[in-house]
Design a protein around this motif. Structure first.
Motif, PDB file in Angstrom:
ATOM      1  N   GLU A 283     -25.637  -5.050  33.456  1.00 57.64           N
ATOM      2  CA  GLU A 283     -25.326  -6.250  33.885  1.00 57.64           C
ATOM      3  C   GLU A 283     -23.804  -6.342  34.136  1.00 57.64           C
ATOM      4  N   ASN A 284     -22.954  -5.749  33.227  1.00 58.88           N
ATOM      5  CA  ASN A 284     -21.386  -5.905  33.555  1.00 58.88           C
ATOM      6  C   ASN A 284     -20.810  -4.652  34.171  1.00 58.88           C
ATOM      7  N   ILE A 285     -20.945  -4.390  35.288  1.00 59.04           N
ATOM      8  CA  ILE A 285     -20.500  -3.127  35.884  1.00 59.04           C
ATOM      9  C   ILE A 285     -18.881  -3.003  35.775  1.00 59.04           C
ATOM     10  N   SER A 286     -18.278  -4.124  35.718  1.00 61.49           N
ATOM     11  CA  SER A 286     -16.740  -4.098  35.689  1.00 61.49           C
ATOM     12  C   SER A 286     -16.449  -3.137  34.423  1.00 61.49           C
ATOM     13  N   PHE A 287     -17.282  -3.437  33.479  1.00 62.71           N
ATOM     14  CA  PHE A 287     -16.754  -2.594  32.054  1.00 62.71           C
ATOM     15  C   PHE A 287     -17.049  -1.150  32.352  1.00 62.71           C
ATOM     16  N   VAL A 288     -17.961  -0.827  32.981  1.00 66.13           N
ATOM     17  CA  VAL A 288     -18.436   0.698  33.372  1.00 66.13           C
ATOM     18  C   VAL A 288     -17.269   1.254  34.277  1.00 66.13           C
ATOM     19  N   PHE A 289     -16.603   0.305  35.300  1.00 67.57           N
ATOM     20  CA  PHE A 289     -15.808   0.895  36.047  1.00 67.57           C
ATOM     21  C   PHE A 289     -14.328   1.156  35.248  1.00 67.57           C
ATOM     22  N   SER A 290     -14.446   0.013  34.251  1.00 67.90           N
ATOM     23  CA  SER A 290     -13.048   0.335  33.682  1.00 67.90           C
ATOM     24  C   SER A 290     -13.113   1.375  32.824  1.00 67.90           C
ATOM     25  N   GLU A 291     -14.026   1.585  32.239  1.00 71.56           N
ATOM     26  CA  GLU A 291     -14.358   2.894  31.351  1.00 71.56           C
ATOM     27  C   GLU A 291     -14.082   4.224  32.051  1.00 71.56           C
ATOM     28  N   ALA A 292     -14.561   4.127  33.309  1.00 64.82           N
ATOM     29  CA  ALA A 292     -14.726   5.355  34.279  1.00 64.82           C
ATOM     30  C   ALA A 292     -13.024   5.709  34.609  1.00 64.82           C
ATOM     31  N   SER A 293     -12.423   4.266  34.962  1.00 69.43           N
ATOM     32  CA  SER A 293     -11.107   4.764  35.289  1.00 69.43           C
ATOM     33  C   SER A 293     -10.288   5.106  34.018  1.00 69.43           C
ATOM     34  N   ARG A 294     -10.419   4.473  32.915  1.00 71.38           N
ATOM     35  CA  ARG A 294      -9.801   5.281  31.544  1.00 71.38           C
ATOM     36  C   ARG A 294      -9.802   6.649  31.489  1.00 71.38           C
TER      37      ARG A 294
ATOM     38  N   ALA B 136     -33.568  -5.151  35.757  1.00 69.71           N
ATOM     39  CA  ALA B 136     -32.534  -4.869  36.396  1.00 69.71           C
ATOM     40  C   ALA B 136     -31.606  -6.036  36.934  1.00 69.71           C
ATOM     41  N   TYR B 137     -30.677  -5.574  37.115  1.00 70.10           N
ATOM     42  CA  TYR B 137     -29.554  -6.712  37.510  1.00 70.10           C
ATOM     43  C   TYR B 137     -29.129  -6.268  39.066  1.00 70.10           C
ATOM     44  N   VAL B 138     -29.013  -7.321  40.076  1.00 66.63           N
ATOM     45  CA  VAL B 138     -28.603  -7.174  41.223  1.00 66.63           C
ATOM     46  C   VAL B 138     -27.073  -7.268  41.348  1.00 66.63           C
ATOM     47  N   HIS B 139     -26.623  -5.956  42.074  1.00 66.51           N
ATOM     48  CA  HIS B 139     -25.157  -5.819  42.103  1.00 66.51           C
ATOM     49  C   HIS B 139     -24.967  -5.784  43.652  1.00 66.51           C
ATOM     50  N   HIS B 140     -24.025  -6.746  44.291  1.00 70.37           N
ATOM     51  CA  HIS B 140     -23.900  -6.522  45.661  1.00 70.37           C
ATOM     52  C   HIS B 140     -22.801  -5.633  46.078  1.00 70.37           C
ATOM     53  N   ILE B 141     -22.794  -5.106  47.292  1.00 67.80           N
ATOM     54  CA  ILE B 141     -21.915  -4.036  47.661  1.00 67.80           C
ATOM     55  C   ILE B 141     -20.444  -4.577  47.299  1.00 67.80           C
ATOM     56  N   SER B 142     -20.137  -5.874  47.538  1.00 65.61           N
ATOM     57  CA  SER B 142     -18.790  -6.566  47.244  1.00 65.61           C
ATOM     58  C   SER B 142     -18.562  -6.273  45.631  1.00 65.61           C
ATOM     59  N   ASP B 143     -19.517  -6.237  44.737  1.00 60.72           N
ATOM     60  CA  ASP B 143     -19.469  -6.338  43.372  1.00 60.72           C
ATOM     61  C   ASP B 143     -18.770  -4.730  43.069  1.00 60.72           C
ATOM     62  N   PHE B 144     -19.458  -3.853  43.708  1.00 62.70           N
ATOM     63  CA  PHE B 144     -18.977  -2.639  43.314  1.00 62.70           C
ATOM     64  C   PHE B 144     -17.512  -2.296  43.859  1.00 62.70           C
ATOM     65  N   LEU B 145     -17.142  -2.741  44.992  1.00 58.86           N
ATOM     66  CA  LEU B 145     -16.108  -2.647  45.487  1.00 58.86           C
ATOM     67  C   LEU B 145     -14.934  -3.450  44.746  1.00 58.86           C
TER      68      LEU B 145
ATOM     69  N   GLN C 134     -33.001  -4.110  46.637  1.00 55.69           N
ATOM     70  CA  GLN C 134     -33.172  -5.089  45.332  1.00 55.69           C
ATOM     71  C   GLN C 134     -33.255  -6.401  45.993  1.00 55.69           C
ATOM     72  N   TYR C 135     -32.865  -6.886  47.110  1.00 51.75           N
ATOM     73  CA  TYR C 135     -32.917  -8.200  47.605  1.00 51.75           C
ATOM     74  C   TYR C 135     -34.404  -8.484  47.860  1.00 51.75           C
ATOM     75  N   LEU C 136     -35.270  -7.459  47.977  1.00 45.47           N
ATOM     76  CA  LEU C 136     -36.636  -7.421  48.535  1.00 45.47           C
ATOM     77  C   LEU C 136     -37.566  -7.249  47.136  1.00 45.47           C
ATOM     78  N   GLY C 137     -36.721  -7.427  46.049  1.00 48.02           N
ATOM     79  CA  GLY C 137     -37.292  -7.257  44.796  1.00 48.02           C
ATOM     80  C   GLY C 137     -37.610  -5.866  44.166  1.00 48.02           C
ATOM     81  N   ARG C 138     -37.128  -4.945  44.704  1.00 50.33           N
ATOM     82  CA  ARG C 138     -37.367  -3.467  44.238  1.00 50.33           C
ATOM     83  C   ARG C 138     -36.638  -3.386  42.855  1.00 50.33           C
TER      84      ARG C 138
END
Ligand SMILES: C[S@@+](CC[C@H](N)C(=O)[O-])C[C@H]1O[C@@H](n2cnc3c(N)ncnc32)[C@H](O)[C@@H]1O
Length: 207
Positions: free
Chosen positions: A115-126, A163-172, A144-148
């Motif tokens: 759910e919280n990809i920000s945490f994953v990015f912070s741990e990857a960065s660390r 599963a949780y939907v993460h938009h491209i802007s969420d990753f960036l 994912q928008y089509l339900g896959r």
């Protein structure tokens, strides 16, 4: 079924099921990373080790983690290279990795379950050394928008894994907020995907 139990169950057939997403991910990961070398690679959500044997060829040492005992025990049977170390860890909790200890962090088909990809990015960065890379390959949000979502067949039932939907802007946004600069973004189609939205999206970030 919760995510961990679902993967314990799926581990029994994950490598042998028909799965175009898994196969495309294996191809694009090799194509993207074969030009890299790293002293230490951390693979998060290694599953049954589909990409781990390849990572052992471009890294001096590979640490591969997953929270499914079922998936990781398949990986242990399959990948016996001396430079690979498997362990169990939940990526939504602080990772068992030292600060600035890896030159490359690799994540394939995992973040839809977090759910919280920000945490994953912070741990990857660390975990990354300065100048290190974070490679992410995920089910494309357009799908994912089509339900896959990740799913597998058991007897008469098709089991969909939460599963949780993460938009491209969420990753960036998660990358930028954690000091990771986008170096590459690619969208990928399997040969059978003509006329359909892209199946995968991959990012290469640099710390
Ligand atoms: C679709 S599989 C992908 C496995 C492998 N990376 C591949 O490309 O074949 C997703 C994997 O992520 C793992 N996973 C999902 N959520 C996780 C979490 N919070 N912590 C650790 N592993 C997780 C699952 O156990 C599973 O092995």
């Amino acid at each position: 079924m919760n995510i961990q139990n679902a993967y314990n169950n799926w581990s029994q057939s994950y490598d042998n099921d028909e799965n175009l997403t898994r196969d495309l991910d294996a191809r694009i990961t090799r194509k993207t990373l074969e030009r890299l070398q790293a002293e230490v690679i951390l693979e998060i959500g290694c599953g049954t080790g589909k990409n781990t044997g390849f990572l052992a060829q471009i890294g001096t040492t590979v640490h591969a983690v997953d929270f499914s005992q079922g998936m990781i025990s398949k990986a242990r049977q399959k990948v016996t290279a001396d430079n690979v170390h498997f362990s169990t860890a939940n990526l939504s909790e602080p990772w068992p990795s030292a600060d600035k200890s890896a030159g490359l962090v690799v994540c394939n088909l995992v973040l839809e379950h977090i759910e919280n990809i920000s945490f994953v990015f912070s741990e990857a960065s660390r975990t990354l050394c300065d100048g290190g890379f974070f490679f992410v390959s995920e089910l494309h949000p357009f799908r994912q928008y089509l339900g896959r979502k990740a799913n597998f067949q058991r007897a008469e039932s098709r089991i969909e894994i939460p599963a949780y939907v993460h938009h491209i802007s969420d990753f960036l946004d998660a990358a930028r907020q954690n000091g990771l600069a986008l170096k590459e973004l690619h969208e990928w189609w399997h040969e059978d995907d003509e006329g359909k939205p892209p199946r995968l999206i991959s990012f290469m970030f640099e710390k």
